[in-house]
Design an enzyme around this catalytic site. Sequence first.
Site, PDB file in Angstrom:
ATOM      1  NE  ARG A   1      -2.732   1.027   3.542  1.00 18.54           N
ATOM      2  CZ  ARG A   1      -3.663   1.136   4.505  1.00 18.54           C
ATOM      3  NH1 ARG A   1      -4.932   1.396   4.176  1.00 18.54           N
ATOM      4  NH2 ARG A   1      -3.336   0.961   5.770  1.00 18.54           N
TER       5      ARG A   1
ATOM      6  CG  ASP B   1      -4.622   2.752  11.028  1.00 15.83           C
ATOM      7  OD1 ASP B   1      -5.582   3.476  11.376  1.00 15.83           O
ATOM      8  OD2 ASP B   1      -4.717   1.908  10.115  1.00 15.83           O
TER       9      ASP B   1
END
Length: 529
Positions: free
Chosen positions: A161, A445
């Site tokens: 990613r 996150d």
Amino acid sequence: MTEDVEVKGPLLDRFDEILTPEALGFVATLQREFDPRRRELLAARQARQEELSAGGMLDFLPGTAHVRESEWRVAPPAPGLEDRRVEITGPVDRKMTINALNSGAKVWLADFEDANSPTWENTINGQLNLRDALDRTIDFSSGGKTYALRPDEELATIVVRPRGWHLPEKHILVDGSEMSGSLLDFGLYFFHCARRQIDKGRGPYFYLPKMESHLEARLWNDVFVRAQELLGVPRGTIRATVLIETYPAAFEMEEILYELREHSAGLNAGRWDYLFSVIKKFRTRGREFLLPERNAVTMTAPFMRAYTELLVRTCHKRGAHAIGGMAAFIPSRRDPEVNKVALEKVRADKTRESGDGFDGSWVAHPDLVPVCREVFDGVLGDRPNQLDRLREDVNVTAEDLLSVSKTPGEITEAGLRNNVDVGLRYLAAWMGGNGAAAIHNLMEDAATAEISRSQVWQWIHNDITLADTGAVVTRELVERIIEEELARIAAEPGYDEKLYAQATALFKEVALDDDFADFLTLPAYARMP
């Protein structure tokens, strides 16, 4: 050094293996050809936000009805992506690289984005770790324990990613301008690892974050075509799964798949960023788009249910994988009761997803891989996926996706304190170089930090009364709670006064300022060396 490409970050140990003249020339070509369009698309995001703030509404696009109504399918699953019943996510540090690949998951999302603090060291070391893993030259030792890779056939498939379109890389300048973080992360990995992956019977695969329109997907597809052309890789070798994690993208799922169809590997329900996007896009629209505190918003809320049902229906209609959301729980080695309650919630979540037709789902910790795998094994058996479940019973309208006001739950002082506490702790971790922070048995996150600070901002601007105390959420109340939570954190072992001073200033900026920062990572990155 490549002409008109300046590396401003220090050349640490082995960085020259990644930042070769050829690799820098490759990413510079991508930057020169595609960065102008990237900037135009970011400007289009801002224009759309202004329309929504002025009273506009999201809807399925009339101009792309022909895409939704015509017959087409994405490319068939690529090698190593046929079976995705369990995917583990995590940053690209050396220990996580080994543990994720060894975890028993089918896929590892190697994350340069929300679970990664984009320090210069993390960015380039992450590329080294991925290349070393493919070369099987990676190892790691800590506390007397040594970590090494299992045989190739037992390893998860790597899916990288890169950073979102909005994030820059200030340590590399091309023609005097900062590089796109997206193009750098993608380009360096593709340059160094595409052939390595192909030689192992896999391919260069990617997860694409934060997109808000099919035009942004078209840009990625054009980048893929050009990158394959430049390195002589057959067109269609790259595969990409798109995270549907912004509110506008939920209305363009089919169009996004269509733009990437020869390179498409499916869609993912990026639910935490999706909640953040709901708040961000309609933050000025009053209580119709006001969510209860974040821990009260579940996947059974009507607007979230509509989003996930539509995602599965859309993917399977077009032959694409539908991947479920994150289980962020981190098992505790000291509290069996916490584990029992949390694992029951994880199991229920994965049972719902597998029953809805998802082909797999995400976990954040290796100890959750067996739970997720067991649930999906029960539905899939020996089948690699359930693409044959077309979910033709699903009929989701724009109104269903927009039904935020039907979400049950309250806003309490405890919820406000949790948002402040998580925001401060996460930002301190991020500024210290850790983008995946274990906080209260959850892997937090950037997405969950975004929810925390944006809810605080929205509650202040809507004069919310707390259900448990009757107090109105004001800037002054939040400032007092920040000081109280900070004092509580300061009494804990390992407290870093400098990092928390930075975190506090940043949290106040992104949660209390009248102007709403689009992403907290932008001012945070500006503060980073």
